[in-house]
Scaffold this motif. Sequence first.
Motif, PDB file in Angstrom:
ATOM      1  N   ALA A   1      -8.858   1.316   4.066  1.00  0.00           N
ATOM      2  CA  ALA A   1      -7.551   0.831   5.746  1.00  0.00           C
ATOM      3  C   ALA A   1      -7.860  -1.079   6.012  1.00  0.00           C
TER       4      ALA A   1
ATOM      5  N   GLU B   1      -8.298   0.423  13.357  1.00  0.00           N
ATOM      6  CA  GLU B   1      -9.157   0.207  12.174  1.00  0.00           C
ATOM      7  C   GLU B   1     -10.499   1.092  12.778  1.00  0.00           C
TER       8      GLU B   1
ATOM      9  N   THR C   1       0.567  -1.262   0.093  1.00  0.00           N
ATOM     10  CA  THR C   1       0.320  -0.243   0.145  1.00  0.00           C
ATOM     11  C   THR C   1       1.130   1.026   0.063  1.00  0.00           C
TER      12      THR C   1
ATOM     13  N   ARG D   1      -4.863  -3.417   5.407  1.00  0.00           N
ATOM     14  CA  ARG D   1      -3.782  -3.667   6.032  1.00  0.00           C
ATOM     15  C   ARG D   1      -3.649  -5.233   6.372  1.00  0.00           C
ATOM     16  N   ARG D   2      -4.488  -6.151   5.431  1.00  0.00           N
ATOM     17  CA  ARG D   2      -4.958  -7.505   4.846  1.00  0.00           C
ATOM     18  C   ARG D   2      -4.225  -8.121   3.682  1.00  0.00           C
TER      19      ARG D   2
ATOM     20  N   GLU E   1       1.387   3.430   9.231  1.00  0.00           N
ATOM     21  CA  GLU E   1       1.990   2.651   9.580  1.00  0.00           C
ATOM     22  C   GLU E   1       2.146   1.929   7.685  1.00  0.00           C
ATOM     23  N   MET E   2       1.382   2.902   7.121  1.00  0.00           N
ATOM     24  CA  MET E   2       0.743   2.702   5.975  1.00  0.00           C
ATOM     25  C   MET E   2       2.249   3.424   4.608  1.00  0.00           C
TER      26      MET E   2
ATOM     27  N   ARG F   1      -5.204  -4.393  15.420  1.00  0.00           N
ATOM     28  CA  ARG F   1      -5.526  -4.121  13.957  1.00  0.00           C
ATOM     29  C   ARG F   1      -6.686  -3.757  13.879  1.00  0.00           C
TER      30      ARG F   1
ATOM     31  N   ASP G   1      -2.262  -9.236  18.198  1.00  0.00           N
ATOM     32  CA  ASP G   1      -2.258  -8.880  17.085  1.00  0.00           C
ATOM     33  C   ASP G   1      -3.715  -8.243  16.300  1.00  0.00           C
TER      34      ASP G   1
END
Length: 928
Positions: A156, A635, A33, A160-161, A185-186, A631, A627
């Motif tokens: 978003a 979000e 991303t 992340r996936r 983080e992106m 996540r 984790d």
Amino acid sequence: MTPGGDDWIIGRDHELALLTRLVEGLTAGEPGTLVLSGGPGAGKSVLLDAAARIARRAGTRVLRCRGSEGESGLPFAGLHQLLRPVLDLADGLPPRQRAALLAVFGLDDGAEPAPDPLLTSLGALTLLSDAAGRGPLLLVVDDAHWLDLGTLDVLAFVARRLEGEPVALLLAARDTAVPAQFGREMGQLTIEPLEPAAAGQLLDRQPEPPVGRARSRVLEEAAGVPLALVELARAVGRDPAAAQGGALPLTDRLEAIFAADLPELPAATRKLLLLAAAAESAELPVILSAAGGTTSPDDWLPAERAGLVRIGDEQIRFRHPLIRSAVYQAATYAERHAAHRALADVLVGDPDRRAWHHAAAVSGVDEDAAQELEHSAERAQRRGGYAAAATALQRAARLTPEPETRAQRLVRAATMAMYAGHPRWVGEIATEVATLTDDPAVLAVASLRAGWALAVTTQFAGSLGFLLPVAESVVEADPVLALDALSTATTPAYNSGAPEHRERILRTAERVPPQEDEAARLWILAGCDPLRHRARALEMLRGTVWIEPRSGPDSAPGSDRVLSRLVVGGAAAWVLDETAEAVRLLEGALDHLRRSPTAGANATVAQALALALYESGAWTACRAALDEAYRTAAEAGLENVAAGSPVLGATLLALRGETEAARAAVQRAVHGLDLSGCRSLQVRTHYALGAAALAEGDHAAAYDRFRAVYTQDPEPAPLHYHASDYYLADLAAAAVRTGRADDARQVLDAACRRLAQGELSARLDALVHRARALLAEPDDAERHFTAALADPEGDQWPFERAQVRLDYAEWLRRRRRAVEARPLLTAALDCFEQLGAGPWTERARAELRAAGVTPGAPPSASAQALAELTPQQLQIARLAGAGLTNREIGERIFLSPRTVGFHLYRIFPKLGITSRAQLRDALPDSSP
């Protein structure tokens, strides 16, 4: 220089190389991303177009969408643009995902209840994964700052996936408005102004490049912004004075340049342009219909020749958003309102867009327009577009003439924003209600919403400022609501650690008479004062059946009441050191949530479970829960979990000997936070850094960290009333190695006087005895060591018990009692090895050798292989070993089936196996 290629893009070699690598990474199995940010006119859209061309040349399919200011309130408008070309694959989705995804697009209006946002996001992810099965995908998103919130949340989630998926996401937004969902983080790429040489080259390539003084002025005024260079050069070609500097910002100057073209256009063309600007982007027939019989399609030609708009596939698009803004702002107030009225009149078949244009055509308040928006919000809510519903209700409130009705609409807007997972927005809306009404019921609901919103950030004092007055005001009129408000307030009170809030909660709770369901009171007692109220709270905890709920309408699996009681019981059990019970209850709560997911609740429960798993020695499972917590918290905007989960993760890294990674994780987690108002997190941060120092043998630095969880004057007191005391033994261990035993004794003595006022758990009792043993005179230490190991309940906390055994064994060996030390050291070593606590393992091995025993072989290859799996990989392996398919695993942990398969492909070689059938034997426990 060909506009269809990339050679006409000047000064962007670095950016083009990054975009090329992003596309090439898809075929190499390296998705990613990248967020492009920059000011208006920086060339973001040009680079997105270039990336799309690069992708198509490489055989990669491109899906695109573009944010539109006028459609930012329409639910999932951007997502529909993006996924429309692949919606034919929706029939292959799992039923719940298919229903949720189609419902948000209005293609399955019969869906009941409203689709859950997490299922919608998972459906989009699975759809993209299925589409990528036919070839790599590049998702290109322009003007993301104008996308609707529902689309941003889904994007978003997907971003992340993407691991294991041949899918990449390229997103562009203005530098001052990068969506919060796409934080640091992106991958980030800032599109800076062009270097002077590149700016000169771009200027020279214009049809009429300026020369002499005009050229210098254009270069100076444009300041390297590509759009400014092009448009200023064009303006100078028409009027040499246009290059003269002014006081206006560059963006305003560009708007003025675009607006300068308008007076030269025919009146009919200007009318069409204003309608298109008011509509943002629209179908050509809609614009012509709104214009009435005074215009024709030929009236668009002057605007096209001037380069203001592009028309294709019956769609009108402005060449740049600044042109749309210039057209709109150049019109008078009355002309803009007339344009919106005309659009509302023709959009009878699109009630949502009609409602927004009707609202834009209103001056002041208008109940009819407000009701249209309210109906639009209801439609959005039914489709799972909670953010769009909140936006519509908030706008409807602005148009509402009657204050009480306005307040009620705002309360509903706050509720929708809460469901959408935007806590700060909830707080902003709810705060406004207090200025509009004196209705106690409306104010109570608004305060509860605002209190919840701030509780999941880090503004705990603000949260309690809303919740406590509500509870106090309804004790007699509505004791159930009062108890619920106090229970909600207990969580921010625990996190803040400030004594005045907890005392106020407990005083108010005493005024609430006993209720049929006392679960809320259990959390109040345990969360506010687990020491003094331990006996009563334990009686309540043990006297209630938590997993098997009482019969009645609220007892169905998945009901809110069952879930709430599981969460409350689990949290209370954790605070009371009933760790095994906490794990059982919180796992039950998380199981309920996974069947009916809610991002905020998932994050909160997953973090609580991670804390209990950590203390019980299930460190690998703890990492998996962390984790999941992080996540979903990222979000849902839950700042306290988004910071707290990485801090606990850093603690695990430190205990495993990965000290640099631990410090970096702590720094990232608490960056920008004021920890003085969040004492629980402050204490855990100190411990994570202290553990890293211990792992490196830096006992002085460790002592400073552990000492920081207690105050100095007038006598040592805990920084946090519950969390601080669990580090007394570590404080003592560091003190004796740094010559600071006297200071540590003062802390311990003060703690013991305070702890004597209540009832200690077996865990806390063992920790106090270990601290006393380490700080005691030689003849008095042994009785404390034996007391610390006496209670068999201590086996619930294996790491802490292994530390006692190691300390006791060292004490014995130094007194030439090596034979007695050996079994203690062997047990401690076994525990440290199983946990993967490397520094403590080495210390135990060294002590065993000093005690005359050669330690056994290091952990087996299979154990080392298990340690190499990430928490997510271990979770996937366990679920696959239990017989779940990739799709079933994906739905359970919110990944696409392809990503699950990607992880299994990497897991098999690590475990030395070749098939799913071998997983059960390769794992120590294959139960999910």
